[in-house]
Enzyme design. Structure first.
Site, PDB file in Angstrom:
ATOM      1  N   ASP A 148     -15.450 -25.923 -19.419  1.00  0.00           N
ATOM      2  CA  ASP A 148     -16.263 -25.295 -18.372  1.00  0.00           C
ATOM      3  C   ASP A 148     -16.954 -26.354 -17.522  1.00  0.00           C
ATOM      4  OD1 ASP A 148     -15.740 -22.685 -18.997  1.00  0.00           O
ATOM      5  OD2 ASP A 148     -17.366 -22.546 -20.446  1.00  0.00           O
TER       6      ASP A 148
ATOM      7  N   ASP B  15     -13.865 -31.852 -21.323  1.00  0.00           N
ATOM      8  CA  ASP B  15     -14.719 -30.685 -21.432  1.00  0.00           C
ATOM      9  C   ASP B  15     -14.012 -29.582 -20.628  1.00  0.00           C
ATOM     10  OD1 ASP B  15     -17.233 -29.189 -21.748  1.00  0.00           O
ATOM     11  OD2 ASP B  15     -17.425 -29.517 -19.592  1.00  0.00           O
TER      12      ASP B  15
HETATM   13  P1  B16 Z   1     -19.130 -19.581 -25.704  1.00  0.00           P
HETATM   14  P2  B16 Z   1     -18.092 -26.441 -22.255  1.00  0.00           P
HETATM   15  C1  B16 Z   1     -19.743 -24.393 -22.771  1.00  0.00           C
HETATM   16  O1  B16 Z   1     -18.463 -24.874 -22.483  1.00  0.00           O
HETATM   17  C2  B16 Z   1     -20.377 -23.769 -21.551  1.00  0.00           C
HETATM   18  O2  B16 Z   1     -20.589 -24.739 -20.549  1.00  0.00           O
HETATM   19  C3  B16 Z   1     -21.709 -23.164 -21.933  1.00  0.00           C
HETATM   20  O3  B16 Z   1     -22.309 -22.567 -20.802  1.00  0.00           O
HETATM   21  C4  B16 Z   1     -21.494 -22.121 -23.051  1.00  0.00           C
HETATM   22  O4  B16 Z   1     -22.732 -21.573 -23.480  1.00  0.00           O
HETATM   23  C5  B16 Z   1     -20.788 -22.801 -24.227  1.00  0.00           C
HETATM   24  O5  B16 Z   1     -19.569 -23.379 -23.783  1.00  0.00           O
HETATM   25  C6  B16 Z   1     -20.491 -21.829 -25.356  1.00  0.00           C
HETATM   26  O6  B16 Z   1     -19.561 -20.897 -24.896  1.00  0.00           O
HETATM   27  O7  B16 Z   1     -20.272 -18.604 -25.665  1.00  0.00           O
HETATM   28  O8  B16 Z   1     -17.894 -19.116 -24.982  1.00  0.00           O
HETATM   29  O9  B16 Z   1     -18.818 -20.016 -27.130  1.00  0.00           O
HETATM   30  O10 B16 Z   1     -18.784 -26.872 -21.003  1.00  0.00           O
HETATM   31  O11 B16 Z   1     -18.520 -27.212 -23.498  1.00  0.00           O
HETATM   32  O12 B16 Z   1     -16.589 -26.380 -22.103  1.00  0.00           O
HETATM   33 MG    MG Z   2     -19.061 -28.301 -19.321  1.00  0.00          MG
END
Ligand code: B16
Ligand code: MG
Length: 220
Positions: free
Chosen positions: A9, A7
């Site tokens: 974030d 993953d």
């Molecule tokens: P985006 P991950 C996620 O990343 C984030 O943790 C989450 O907070 C966010 O809403 C989601 O990606 C979508 O991100 O708006 O940039 O498409 O933890 O799956 O790496």
């Molecule tokens: Mg994450």
């Protein structure tokens, strides 16, 4: 075990604060209360599902087109904030661990819900560590659906049971379990019941990597 799917974030770096600032602008515009506790619930959740959480305290009703517009607006703020990321955003221990796992012969992939994955990897100079990227752009169903990880394994040419998934969010662990992966949980996910292997620091992956050659991980 032959691969690690990460993953992004919350595992390799944190963009929590940037998501917070961007969603706060949207919430303020709508006159909706929003704080870091609400922001914590957005981890690992898709942009559209995040908006629904932000709107829980909203009294009015919005059309699908208005919701889409708010998501786009949030993403524009967020993309501006992503310009502040650079190599120093990522801890040295992350780079060292990724390099070590590659040296061991593991194939590495990203499995992230974010549609901004490639920008984030490029800005932080992490792209070259990965053999495959599965992100919000190649899936139709978000975590806890396993699609993003199943695609990552497919891109690596590996079976789910040959891959670890490293996650910080409960929805991500549920996705890993549903897909038949061996889940490794860090941060919030370390204390989550279904997590197979909890860790407190990313460096612990080096030990897991060494111990898990062949069938070794079953002995952990
Ligand atoms: P985006 P991950 C996620 O990343 C984030 O943790 C989450 O907070 C966010 O809403 C989601 O990606 C979508 O991100 O708006 O940039 O498409 O933890 O799956 O790496
Ligand atoms: Mg994450």
């Amino acid at each position: 075990m032959k691969g690690f799917i990460f993953d992004l974030d919350g595992v390799l770096l944190s963009t929590d604060e940037l998501h917070f600032e961007a969603w706060k602008k949207i919430a303020d515009k709508l006159g909706v209360y929003f704080d870091r506790t609400v922001n914590d619930r957005l981890r690992g959740v898709s942009r559209e599902a995040s908006l629904e959480i932000v709107l829980e305290r909203y009294e009015g009703t919005l059309t699908a087109a208005e919701k889409q517009e708010l998501c786009n607006e949030k993403n524009e703020y967020y993309k501006e904030l992503l310009q502040t990321l650079n190599e120093a955003t990522v801890d040295d221990s992350v780079r060292e661990t990724l390099a070590y796992l590659r040296k061991c012969g593991y194939r590495l992939a990203i499995g992230s819900s974010s549609k901004n994955t490639k920008t984030i990897l490029a800005r932080t100079n992490l792209t070259h560590f990965f053999d495959a990227i599965s992100d919000g752009n190649n899936i139709t169903r978000s975590k806890p659906d396993p699609e993003v990880f199943l695609k990552a394994a497919e891109y690596l040419g590996l079976k789910p049971e040959e891959c670890f998934v490293v996650e910080d969010a409960e929805a991500g662990i549920d996705a890993a379990v549903a897909g038949g992966f061996c889940s490794i949980g860090i941060s919030t996910a370390a204390a989550y019941g279904p997590t197979r292997i909890p860790i407190s620091h990313i460096r612990e992956l080096e030990r897991i990597g060494v111990e898990s050659f062949g069938e070794g991980y079953r002995r952990l």
